[in-house]
Write a protein that holds these residues in place. Sequence first.
Motif, short mmCIF file in Angstrom:
data_model
loop_
_atom_site.label_atom_id
_atom_site.label_comp_id
_atom_site.label_asym_id
_atom_site.label_seq_id
_atom_site.Cartn_x
_atom_site.Cartn_y
_atom_site.Cartn_z
N THR A 30 50.88 -56.60 -25.32
CA THR A 30 50.36 -55.33 -25.86
C THR A 30 51.22 -54.16 -25.37
O THR A 30 51.89 -54.25 -24.34
CB THR A 30 48.91 -55.05 -25.37
OG1 THR A 30 48.95 -54.92 -23.95
CG2 THR A 30 47.95 -56.14 -25.79
N VAL A 31 51.13 -53.06 -26.13
CA VAL A 31 51.86 -51.83 -25.77
C VAL A 31 51.34 -51.28 -24.45
O VAL A 31 52.10 -50.84 -23.59
CB VAL A 31 51.65 -50.79 -26.88
CG1 VAL A 31 52.01 -49.41 -26.39
CG2 VAL A 31 52.49 -51.14 -28.08
N GLN A 32 50.02 -51.35 -24.28
CA GLN A 32 49.42 -50.82 -23.04
C GLN A 32 50.05 -51.52 -21.83
O GLN A 32 50.47 -50.89 -20.86
CB GLN A 32 47.90 -51.07 -23.09
CG GLN A 32 47.17 -50.64 -21.84
CD GLN A 32 47.10 -49.12 -21.73
OE1 GLN A 32 46.81 -48.44 -22.70
NE2 GLN A 32 47.41 -48.59 -20.56
N ALA A 33 50.14 -52.85 -21.92
CA ALA A 33 50.70 -53.61 -20.78
C ALA A 33 52.17 -53.28 -20.59
O ALA A 33 52.64 -53.14 -19.45
CB ALA A 33 50.52 -55.11 -21.03
N LEU A 34 52.91 -53.12 -21.69
CA LEU A 34 54.34 -52.78 -21.59
C LEU A 34 54.51 -51.53 -20.72
O LEU A 34 55.34 -51.49 -19.81
CB LEU A 34 54.90 -52.54 -22.99
CG LEU A 34 56.37 -52.13 -23.07
CD1 LEU A 34 57.26 -53.35 -22.82
CD2 LEU A 34 56.72 -51.52 -24.44
N HIS A 35 53.68 -50.52 -21.01
CA HIS A 35 53.82 -49.26 -20.27
C HIS A 35 53.22 -49.36 -18.86
O HIS A 35 53.77 -48.79 -17.92
CB HIS A 35 53.23 -48.11 -21.09
CG HIS A 35 54.07 -47.86 -22.32
ND1 HIS A 35 55.05 -46.91 -22.37
CD2 HIS A 35 54.13 -48.51 -23.52
CE1 HIS A 35 55.66 -46.97 -23.55
NE2 HIS A 35 55.11 -47.94 -24.27
N ASP A 36 52.13 -50.13 -18.72
CA ASP A 36 51.53 -50.30 -17.39
C ASP A 36 52.50 -51.02 -16.44
O ASP A 36 52.52 -50.75 -15.25
CB ASP A 36 50.24 -51.12 -17.47
CG ASP A 36 49.07 -50.31 -18.03
OD1 ASP A 36 49.22 -49.09 -18.17
OD2 ASP A 36 48.03 -50.92 -18.34
N ILE A 37 53.29 -51.93 -16.99
CA ILE A 37 54.18 -52.72 -16.11
C ILE A 37 55.49 -51.98 -15.87
O ILE A 37 55.85 -51.63 -14.74
CB ILE A 37 54.46 -54.11 -16.71
CG1 ILE A 37 53.16 -54.93 -16.79
CG2 ILE A 37 55.52 -54.87 -15.88
CD1 ILE A 37 53.27 -56.23 -17.55
N TYR A 38 56.22 -51.74 -16.95
CA TYR A 38 57.60 -51.23 -16.78
C TYR A 38 57.62 -49.73 -16.47
O TYR A 38 58.62 -49.22 -15.98
CB TYR A 38 58.45 -51.58 -18.00
CG TYR A 38 58.47 -53.09 -18.21
CD1 TYR A 38 59.29 -53.91 -17.45
CD2 TYR A 38 57.61 -53.70 -19.13
CE1 TYR A 38 59.27 -55.29 -17.60
CE2 TYR A 38 57.59 -55.07 -19.29
CZ TYR A 38 58.42 -55.86 -18.53
OH TYR A 38 58.39 -57.23 -18.68
N GLY A 39 56.49 -49.06 -16.76
CA GLY A 39 56.42 -47.63 -16.47
C GLY A 39 55.91 -47.37 -15.05
O GLY A 39 55.81 -46.22 -14.65
N ASN A 40 55.57 -48.40 -14.32
CA ASN A 40 55.01 -48.22 -12.98
C ASN A 40 56.05 -48.60 -11.92
O ASN A 40 56.44 -49.76 -11.79
CB ASN A 40 53.78 -49.12 -12.83
CG ASN A 40 53.07 -48.89 -11.51
OD1 ASN A 40 53.63 -48.31 -10.57
ND2 ASN A 40 51.83 -49.34 -11.42
N GLU A 41 56.48 -47.60 -11.16
CA GLU A 41 57.57 -47.85 -10.19
C GLU A 41 57.11 -48.68 -9.00
O GLU A 41 57.93 -49.07 -8.17
CB GLU A 41 58.20 -46.52 -9.75
CG GLU A 41 58.90 -45.85 -10.90
CD GLU A 41 60.06 -44.97 -10.48
OE1 GLU A 41 60.47 -45.03 -9.31
OE2 GLU A 41 60.55 -44.21 -11.34
N ARG A 42 55.80 -48.96 -8.92
CA ARG A 42 55.39 -49.86 -7.83
C ARG A 42 55.71 -51.31 -8.17
O ARG A 42 55.69 -52.17 -7.30
CB ARG A 42 53.89 -49.69 -7.56
CG ARG A 42 53.64 -48.45 -6.70
CD ARG A 42 52.17 -48.22 -6.49
NE ARG A 42 51.55 -49.24 -5.66
CZ ARG A 42 50.23 -49.45 -5.62
NH1 ARG A 42 49.42 -48.72 -6.37
NH2 ARG A 42 49.72 -50.38 -4.84
#
Length: 535
Positions: free
Chosen positions: A86-98
């Motif tokens: 999903t798009v949400q997961a794409l951003h939650d994963i790769y957009g999170n610097e942790r």
Amino acid sequence: MAFFDILKCTALYTFYSVTFFAIGVFSYRLLLHPLRGYPGPFVAKISDAHNGFFAINKRLHIVTREDHIKYGSVMRHGPNKLVFNTVQALHDIYGNERFIKSHIYNATTQTPGVYNTFNVIDKDAHRSKLKIVGKVVNERGMRFFEPTMQEQINIFLRTLGESSSESSASPVNMTDNIRNLACDIIGLLAFGYPLELQTTATNHFMVKGMALANWLVNTRMQWFRIQQSRINDLLILLDTGVREQYKRLLERMIKGRLSEDKHIRHDLYSIASEANEDLANPGGSIRLSDIWAEAAAFFPAGAFSTSGALSALFFYLVRYPECYDRLASEIRSTFSNRAEIKSGPQLSSCLYLRACIDESLRISPPVPGTLWRERASSDNDPRPIIVEGHEIPKGIQVGVNSYALHHNDAYFPEPFRFMPERWLPSESSEEQRKIMNAAFSPFSIGYRTCAGKSMAYLESSLVIALTLWYFDFEAAPGKLAMVGGGTPGSLDGRAHTNEYQLYDTFNGAHDGPYLVFRPREDYIKDFRLRGQGSS
Ligand code: HEM
């Protein structure tokens, strides 16, 4: 006790120990593991052998998509792996610097402890490497390098011209020609070294060697236990010969470059040296080995990905003649002579060209796999990390598979159809484009996005625009026309005849399309065939 009795006893003891150990581990993974409640293929829940097997047969991207259809948008794809669609997961994963790159990227290092921008995991080390590499391949860097790139594209065009004659044209395998072009460009960008793959066969071994290395490395990444076991030593034997040849070639490139003035040209070496001389730069103690590790990584990262993108686009253009006609007409009406085809506002105004490149990157993303991420072991932040509502504990790898996401019809209706117009503001609603843009991730997103994106777009745009400026082309006659596409009735997920087939080896391997070229009038004017002098 006789010798054979002792041997038998030991064998039985070992067998039972291994069996009990395996049963213990598998039971834990199935019944007690934090991911036990997630759906997914049975073998993937107990072992990375599932992904390892499909990495060996280069179908992991297809299987991941098919598994999502069976198990839903979040599934367990390894004992410690969750993959989302999903798009949400794409951003939650790769957009999170942790989230940092997973430890499996260690399988891609050539020399232990020597990392490049692609495989370095530590965030600070990554930042200082990216500072240098970014300068080489960003838009400004490309302004210095473009004339060199254009010269190499001229050689590519001349080769296409030589394949065509008035009476009969010989089919060209675009994978070969484009890969040679892309490697020649990277050789010059990284080392200022003329590999001359386009004109002589001397260094062709390196392309084969790198394709083999990509496959082996991807298998080790997906099945990391192999990397840690003795099986890895056997795998290394497979590519030892080519590896030695490649090492010698790299040494030649390095020696050649070191013998020249640092600033003689704009390449990786000159920029890294400049950074070293800049005392204000905190990354000012770059080792020579780091620079060469970086340069060597440019080939798979830069040349193989761009060659995948371009080969796919040539394939789609001949499979969709209406798109070919529209693109040819855009190129031929935007420019009035060859000299105008260069980076700048005219090239950027070719919206249909950009739409074709993006649509091709969508259906056949050159890096089609799951880019695994995990929490750093040093991350002591008490706040949980959430991916689409799922809390991700330490030790769990997460990712989104670009091939699966790009074929998710919730974001891309008719996902297997090549439809460049879906990207055009004049033909697709703003709302639909917003949805697609959020899901479009051939270069990944976030702080580890592709450093060479500008270069990839420039190279792709120039190659396609210049080819259409000088040539008409079509699929080769007979069976060669089928190369590159899927096979009707195939049961291995490759049944889409109009989809350019990728073989997932991290950078997708590929073959074809075979095309024949007919020079247009400008070609005859601008190029004289070799032997009569060059243009
Ligand atoms: C169409 C062509 C290309 C595609 C689809 C592509 C795709 C990608 C992707 C998906 C990543 C992320 C990999 C990961 O997270 O493991 C990446 C990283 C990278 N790419 Fe590209 N790439 C392309 C062209 C290039 C070019 C021309 C260069 C220049 C030499 C380049 C250099 C890099 C580097 C250095 C990284 C590592 C960046 C980092 O981690 O900060 N790529 N690329």
